[in-house]
Design a protein around this motif. Structure first.
Motif: not given
Lengths: 487, 487
Positions: A28, A31-32, B225, B227-229
């Protein structure tokens, strides 16, 4: 991927020795766009084992070892791919992973207390988050066992303490790391041969009941053992009947050895029964047989209270073999150490962070900090004080600080003569600064520091609670952040 | 030979993972011409952890692994040479060491009880003596943890139990072996990534407080979070204030995900505070927001009694993350397993041996034995009976045996419908017979056997004591040997 296809990994070396959530968080952060954001985490433990007044810091060298070799192998990445959780560009970041953090910590063997920050790690968020699990695993356990060892050695009042725990340890590493920590905490020797080889710890051990039972008679067993190891012959005398056969047979063998001209100190081990009574009886028989200064080793479920009680009863024991209670810290088999985010960098500034809890003891002391230890004129530690990282620590003979839970309560520290920062830089921007120390140096440090500690932190019961305080500025920061989250 | 020169050994592989006294005894057996004398040792444990009515046997596969690879390296021999204890011809024997023993044991996941022989090893005295320490290390710990896991799973009444213990485990192997044993005992998943990879255990984990604290706000952290998973999004809601901000922020994120068309089960984790009250409050908020079937995971110092109490209070928790208490078996962090010499061969006959103790419970049941488990009509175990190795086990609906401590006391077993030998041959004359089983087979076996066990051995308190009895012939042998050593 069944039980047999990946046999016996060396867990202490794998980058996967971590909790899944570290990796999902790292994914995460990547990605962020937060992976490289600078962050500071701190390790501390929340409370001492019951009836302990201090702890002995241990586990840093194994942590630095792990850290130095930390790389994700292709096989690791292949496994992570099978989880269907991670993007390829994130796995590529893991493949290129290289530590770049800065680490501060006390040296191993240092006396430490709850709520004092003990390890500070600063670096990219994605990197420093990853260290959490293995840091807690290594430091919690080794500090726990070094602490237990120090207490047992205090109870033994200078007698040799032998660590015999491997068979009851929680796995091979439990035994190996535990032997290391026990030696740092003060034990004189271990039965664990691999620990002896790996860490240069003196070894101890002679024979078991099975040796005696494998011979037609106890006497023949003792004679054979004495033939094999005439200069290191400790006889285990409790296979059948300690005072009726064990000690008399041992005496006969010691006489035979003496008659043959061997130079030795007659030694027996008692592993069961009423150790006070048996040791006195054995001592009397040995003295009457002309062995004036026998070594009588006791073993069998020993711990600090039992050792103290045997001493009180005048037991004729002069060395202590300690296993289960030491290697598992049986009365309290885990140290509640935590690793918490204290600050993140935003636009060039350190922003403090706090973890709030309805249990005020668990609410963190926020921000980057310094830990200063104050000493009295005798060199005894008086208190640890946590400062904001940008404050100048105070000096003076009498100083006022704050309670870390009741932050507006002032607490005075008197008789200050000296002070020093508790945490030293051991890694700078990915490069190790601290040279490995021989284990006897760590053990000497622990012994010196335990020696310097006031008695009220060392007794077996009703211990004084060591003061860990906040500077007024840090207390105010804590109050401010608590107000913010309440509102 | 200092702390750094032999870094991170793989302790689970070294022949030196043993107590020194095994090697000194081996040196003596060699010198006395006894190395090749055939001997039988047995492993058993003396008592269950407090409030446990049964144990789950585990650790055999790691032991066979170790055993298969057991060799003394030149480096090992070099180290032993430095101890000035051993003769060169003995070290040469170690260099050529090759297992040749025969091993019998129950399969992993089998329900077992105190004082039943669990591992029988027959082979040359010098060889079978050597196995003691590592056998005790591996079997004691893994059986302890599989047992604790089974009890926790019983308390969870079929809810998933997730093992989160690595950070509080006693070293890396404590974590790795503990995760394995916990899965065999019934846990559904682990947070330990290396255990997942090594043993094919499902993984579990999402994010920590630090994830939330690294963002400017809790809401932004949850959104990132998700958005990621998006399909595996469990949100930790207790960083600041569970019911005032954590759950409302989670609900806002779940709504946003629902509005974007994601298919998911809304999931939160509670890691602190009053879990009964907070779970009910969170459940109410989630239901009112239209999420009818939320997953609510609890963690934080959970153990079987607390889980049972939360169930009793109607806590709205449907998965349990268990760490410290499970991985260390906190209330009883060691199993008191022992490995005792039972018989030696002399002139073609097996001579039984006994270890006498003033504590009659610790006096061994002598000689080579068979262990037979009797079952009732429902397939529930009724009793384990130990026979002499040369007896024919009895059959019948009602049979009389003897108390193993009060050997003249007769004890009747009624309602017998079936029986089977508990120990299977897993190694024959140095050759492994047992094929490695996938871990899910071990776990299924444990679940089936726990299921077949009568309730009186499974409750949380006031457990029935399972019967482990002696055949009349074995009882008479024990009496005879006790008389011999008394006289």
């Amino acid at each position: 991927m069944n039980d047999s296809s990946n046999p016996s990994p060396s867990p202490g070396r794998s980058a996967l020795l971590t909790d899944l959530y570290q990796l999902t968080m790292l994914g995460g952060y990547h990605r962020e766009g937060k992976w490289r954001q600078q962050a500071v985490f701190e390790y501390s433990f929340r409370s001492l084992p019951p009836d302990a007044g201090f702890a002995v810091f241990a586990g840093l060298e194994p942590l630095l070892e792990y850290w130095t070799h930390l790389r994700f192998s292709e096989e690791d990445l292949e496994y992570l791919r099978t989880l269907n959780l991670f993007e390829e560009d994130f796995l590529a970041v893991l493949r290129d992973f290289k530590p770049s953090c800065t680490v501060k910590a006390p040296l191993e063997g240092t006396i430490v207390f709850p709520n004092t920050p003990l390890i500070e790690i600063q670096g990219p968020l994605g990197e420093v988050q990853l260290y959490e699990t293995v840091l807690l695993n290594l430091i919690n356990y080794q500090t726990l066992i070094a602490t237990k060892a120090a207490r047992i050695c205090l109870a033994a009042e200078g007698d040799p303490v032998l660590e015999f725990g491997l068979r009851r340890a929680q796995g091979p590493d439990g035994g190996l790391g535990g032997s290391r920590a026990a030696h740092i905490g003060g034990c004189d020797a271990t039965s664990n041969v691999l620990a002896g080889k790996t860490y240069d710890i003196p070894l101890s051990g002679t024979h078991a009941h099975s040796w005696v039972m494998s011979f037609p008679s106890e006497l023949e067993a003792f004679q054979a053992y004495a033939r094999t190891y005439p200069d290191r012959c400790t006889l285990l005398v409790d296979t059948y009947d300690t005072l009726a056969t064990g000690v008399p047979n041992a005496i006969q063998v010691f006489r035979e050895m003496r008659d043959r001209g061997y130079e030795f100190r007659p030694a027996i081990r008692l592993d069961s029964g009423d150790l006070a009574k048996l040791s006195k009886g054995a001592y009397r028989q040995l003295r009457e047989a002309g062995f004036a200064d026998p070594l009588i080793i006791a073993s069998g479920d020993l711990e600090e209270d039992l050792i103290a009680d045997l001493k009180r009863q005048g037991a004729k024991i002069n060395a202590w073999g300690v296993g289960t209670h030491l290697i598992t810290s049986r009365d309290s088999p885990s140290l509640n150490g935590v690793y918490k985010l204290m600050a993140v960098e935003r636009e060039g500034n350190w922003e403090p962070r706090i973890k709030v809890s309805s249990n005020i003891a668990k609410t963190t002391d926020p921000g980057r900090k310094q830990a200063i230890r104050y000493y009295d004129a005798a060199g005894s530690p008086l208190a640890d004080v946590l400062y904001r990282h940008d404050e100048a620590p105070r000096t003076g003979e009498v100083l006022e600080f704050r309670n870390r839970m009741v932050t507006n309560q002032e607490i005075q520290v008197r008789g200050i003569r000296d002070s020093e920062p508790l945490l030293k830089e051991v890694v700078r921007e990915g490069r190790r600064i601290l040279e490995p120390e021989p284990i006897h140096s760590l053990r000497d440090r622990a012994r010196r520091q335990v020696g310097s500690l006031s008695e009220e932190y060392k007794r077996l019961r009703n211990l004084e609670i060591y003061k860990v305080l906040l500077s007024p500025a840090l207390a105010e920061l804590k109050e401010e952040l608590l107000r913010k989250h309440a509102g």
